[in-house]
Design a protein around this motif. Structure first.
Motif, PDB file in Angstrom:
ATOM      1  N   GLN A 209       0.838  -1.194   0.000  1.00  0.00           N
ATOM      2  CA  GLN A 209       0.000   0.000   0.000  1.00  0.00           C
ATOM      3  C   GLN A 209       0.881   1.255   0.000  1.00  0.00           C
TER       4      GLN A 209
ATOM      5  N   PHE B  22      -1.865   3.809  -8.845  1.00  0.00           N
ATOM      6  CA  PHE B  22      -3.222   3.817  -8.288  1.00  0.00           C
ATOM      7  C   PHE B  22      -3.701   2.387  -8.102  1.00  0.00           C
ATOM      8  N   GLU B  23      -3.479   1.547  -9.130  1.00  0.00           N
ATOM      9  CA  GLU B  23      -3.958   0.174  -9.039  1.00  0.00           C
ATOM     10  C   GLU B  23      -3.222  -0.578  -7.932  1.00  0.00           C
TER      11      GLU B  23
ATOM     12  N   LEU C 271      -4.608   0.533  -4.752  1.00  0.00           N
ATOM     13  CA  LEU C 271      -5.988   0.079  -4.600  1.00  0.00           C
ATOM     14  C   LEU C 271      -6.060  -1.393  -4.245  1.00  0.00           C
TER      15      LEU C 271
ATOM     16  N   SER D  10      -5.211  -1.859  -0.866  1.00  0.00           N
ATOM     17  CA  SER D  10      -6.222  -1.313   0.049  1.00  0.00           C
ATOM     18  C   SER D  10      -7.456  -2.202   0.096  1.00  0.00           C
ATOM     19  N   TYR D  11      -7.802  -2.866  -1.036  1.00  0.00           N
ATOM     20  CA  TYR D  11      -8.937  -3.794  -1.002  1.00  0.00           C
ATOM     21  C   TYR D  11      -8.688  -4.862   0.051  1.00  0.00           C
TER      22      TYR D  11
ATOM     23  N   TYR E 122     -16.717  -0.701  -2.483  1.00  0.00           N
ATOM     24  CA  TYR E 122     -15.464   0.013  -2.709  1.00  0.00           C
ATOM     25  C   TYR E 122     -14.741  -0.536  -3.935  1.00  0.00           C
TER      26      TYR E 122
ATOM     27  N   ASN F  12     -14.273   1.397  -7.579  1.00  0.00           N
ATOM     28  CA  ASN F  12     -12.924   1.753  -8.015  1.00  0.00           C
ATOM     29  C   ASN F  12     -12.561   1.085  -9.328  1.00  0.00           C
TER      30      ASN F  12
ATOM     31  N   SER G  17     -11.307   2.965 -12.543  1.00  0.00           N
ATOM     32  CA  SER G  17     -10.107   2.645 -13.314  1.00  0.00           C
ATOM     33  C   SER G  17     -10.413   2.625 -14.810  1.00  0.00           C
TER      34      SER G  17
ATOM     35  N   LYS H 175     -11.539   9.144  -5.956  1.00  0.00           N
ATOM     36  CA  LYS H 175     -10.513   8.867  -4.951  1.00  0.00           C
ATOM     37  C   LYS H 175     -10.587   9.885  -3.820  1.00  0.00           C
TER      38      LYS H 175
ATOM     39  N   MET I 178      -5.420   8.363   1.756  1.00  0.00           N
ATOM     40  CA  MET I 178      -5.898   7.929   0.442  1.00  0.00           C
ATOM     41  C   MET I 178      -6.701   9.008  -0.279  1.00  0.00           C
TER      42      MET I 178
END
Lengths: 501, 109
Positions: free
Chosen positions: A115, A135-136, A139, A142-143, A161, A165, A169, A220, A248
């Motif tokens: 992260q 970002f991916e 993300l 974070s998932y 979420y 997202n 994307s 975001k 974030m």
């Protein structure tokens, strides 16, 4: 070329990979490795912060392919600042996690490092496609972090979420496709040049791509029509994860700042400052809606999550005003709000764990084991976030209000911010009196003292008075940052051979 | 060719959006997949549509831009990972919440 620039990406990447390989290392060794990595990141980012003080825009060309052909990391004062905020927040969140939250699921520390890698990369990259990639990375980490600990509440919030997202994307990729199709480059500095030279038939498409990017970054950053995922997500995450998530939304804010000052900034021809007209009303509405949500919140975590939305509104208002004074005030507020909301999420968990099944719900509950310590911290945290003197939230808001010239903008912003602060104050007073005063007489047998967690929370909260004590050097740095962001020639120099350090 | 391509993308996206709005996890995953196909094809077409052109200069009369191909490859890989994740998450939420609605409970009739 300064090789230290890539360290904030490499350090967590290697630490995370090592942690995955050493999955059987045992908790103490895992924790030490993870803390060591974050500690090093704090040191590196502090050193980079000093380096950024010379006002240069530094470039790290990967594989030594010169921009605009290769992939570059771009490093300026804003990047350095964001890296430093992230590293400190991560250090305290991790300290808090090591007291037990990290054992509630597998691979917490590896995910935490990945992260950080995504967040640091997003702050450093000078290339829009790499911004997408980072970002991916942040993300997907974070998932998993959001779901850490399990339970139906997290699965439900996690599904929303993740799906939102993923759609975001797709929008991001469409915008990148249009930009590349028209301009033939995705390097931010090069795009800035191409957009400013766009012909009349190219400009509308470039503008459409820019607006799509605004939707993505808005998702975001969580401003008005796109924030609905945030309260439930943040309220259901484990405390150290929620605290880390405080940065974030700022990744979204950072991206907005970067793209709409550099690419669609003052010199973008017919597209100049195109986002600002949209951001201004959205910022005010976000602020208002956030406060209403805070007043209606049913749990302490939800209340803090809505205050994240309030802070996003305040930050966007500062960006939308567009003057360097407002921008530096916004950045000051950004530092304050990231650390303060992080600390509050940790504190909410400390309180919730002494209330048994009632958790953070704002209902009459059992007496707390440490009512005085937690109550004092709650009082300080609330003062900081609401923006009462003498803590940093007050200074941030005063600077922002002061940055406005008397006029229609001031007529709108002053009442929204001041009434919004009053609303937050009422929400906090209600929550505090329920949690600390409307209690039963007995303390739960399951309530535990948590010295380490308390230490992490106090450490993060202490940054707020420090921010006030050192306001002068901090503001000097931020004013230089705002000036640097508006000096677009500095960024364009990186395209000329030998033009960048 | 451009018109056909554009229509194909439009149909893919429209089907994807329709499935996404069905609010059940399996159609949502299918919808996301269709949208990501459409997006990947769109990204691919940003190097302009040509037939029989290599991505290497000098191999054929005309050459195409190799960058969109590299971009789309990255996007496909990331898309796969995300799809795998969202499938697992859907199964998990089906197990935890005992139904497949995205809100975790059946809507009131």
């Amino acid at each position: 070329m300064n090789h230290a620039l890539i360290l904030p990406v490499l350090l967590p990447m290697f630490a995370g990979s090592l942690l995955l390989l050493g999955a059987r290392l045992g908790m103490p060794a895992t924790r030490r490795l993870s803390l060591l990595s974050v500690g090093l990141q704090v040191a590196v980012s502090a050193w980079l912060l000093v380096q950024a003080g010379d006002g240069q825009v530094q470039v790290y060309a990967l594989g030594d392919w010169r921009p605009p052909f290769g992939i570059v990391l771009m490093f300026d004062r804003l990047s350095a600042l964001m890296l430093f905020i992230t590293a400190l927040l991560a250090l305290f969140s991790l300290l808090y996690a090591t007291r037990g939250d990290d054992t509630r699921g597998s691979n917490f520390h590896a995910l935490f490092q990945f992260q950080l890698m995504g967040i640091n990369g997003a702050f450093l990259t000078g290339d829009l496609f790499n911004l997408f990639v980072f970002f991916e990375i942040l993300l997907i980490a974070s998932y998993s972090l959001l779901l850490h600990g399990g339970g139906p509440e997290r699965a439900k919030a996690g599904l929303h979420y993740v799906v939102l997202n993923l759609v975001g994307s797709s929008f991001f990729l469409i915008a990148l496709g249009v930009l590349f199709g028209i301009a033939g480059t995705l390097n931010m500095a090069d795009l800035a040049v191409k957009v400013s030279e766009a012909s009349a038939d190219q400009a509308p498409l470039l503008g459409a791509a820019g607006m799509l990017l605004l939707v993505v970054f808005g998702l975001k950053a969580a401003f008005l029509p796109l924030y609905f995922w945030l309260p439930r997500t943040y309220a259901s995450a484990t405390a150290p994860v929620a605290a880390l998530f405080a940065i974030m939304t700022k990744v979204g804010i950072y991206s907005i700042l970067r793209v709409y000052t550099l690419i669609y900034g003052a010199e973008a021809g017919s597209l100049a400052n195109m986002a600002l007209d949209w951001l201004w009303p959205l910022a005010l509405l976000t602020l208002a809606v956030g406060v209403i949500g805070a007043l209606a919140a049913t749990s302490l975590q939800e209340l803090i999550a809505y205050l994240v939305i309030v802070s996003v509104g305040t930050l966007l208002a500062g960006i939308a005003i567009g003057t360097p004074e407002a921008l530096s005030a916004s950045l000051y507020y950004l530092i304050h709000t990231t650390w303060a909301t992080g600390a509050l999420f940790l504190l909410a968990d400390l309180i919730a764990r002494q209330r048994g099944v009632k958790g953070g719900l704002l209902l009459q509950g059992p007496a707390l084991l440490q009512p005085h310590v937690l109550g004092a911290l709650f009082f300080i945290g609330a003062i900081a976030v609401v923006g009462l003197p003498p803590l940093s939230g007050f200074l941030g808001k005063v600077l922002l209000l002061h940055a406005l010239q008397p006029g229609p903008q001031a007529v709108l912003l002053w009442p929204v911010i001041l009434i919004g602060s009053l609303g937050s104050l009422i929400a906090f007073s209600r929550a505090g009196s329920t949690l600390f005063w409307r209690t039963g007489l007995t303390v739960l047998g399951s309530a535990e003292r948590d010295g380490k967690g308390l230490l992490a929370c106090v450490g993060l909260l202490l940054l707020s008075p420090l921010l006030v004590a050192f306001a002068h050097p901090v503001l000097e740095y931020l004013e230089a940052t705002a000036a640097q962001l508006h000096d677009l020639d500095l960024y364009r120099q990186i395209l000329t051979p030998g033009g960048a350090a | 060719m451009e018109a056909l391509f554009a229509i194909a993308l439009g149909v893919l996206t429209a089907s994807g959006v329709y499935l996404l709005l069905r609010a059940r996890t399996f159609p949502v995953v299918m919808g996301l997949t269709l949208i990501s196909y459409a997006v990947n094809l769109f990204l691919f077409a940003m190097g302009r549509l040509q037939t029989g052109a290599a991505a290497v200069i000098g191999k054929s009369a005309e050459h195409v831009d190799p960058v969109p191909q590299a971009l789309v490859l990255t996007a496909i890989v990331i898309g796969f990972a995300m799809t795998a994740f969202v499938v697992v998450l859907s199964l998990r939420s089906l197990g935890e919440l005992k139904n497949d609605h995205v809100d975790g409970r059946e809507p009131r009739p």
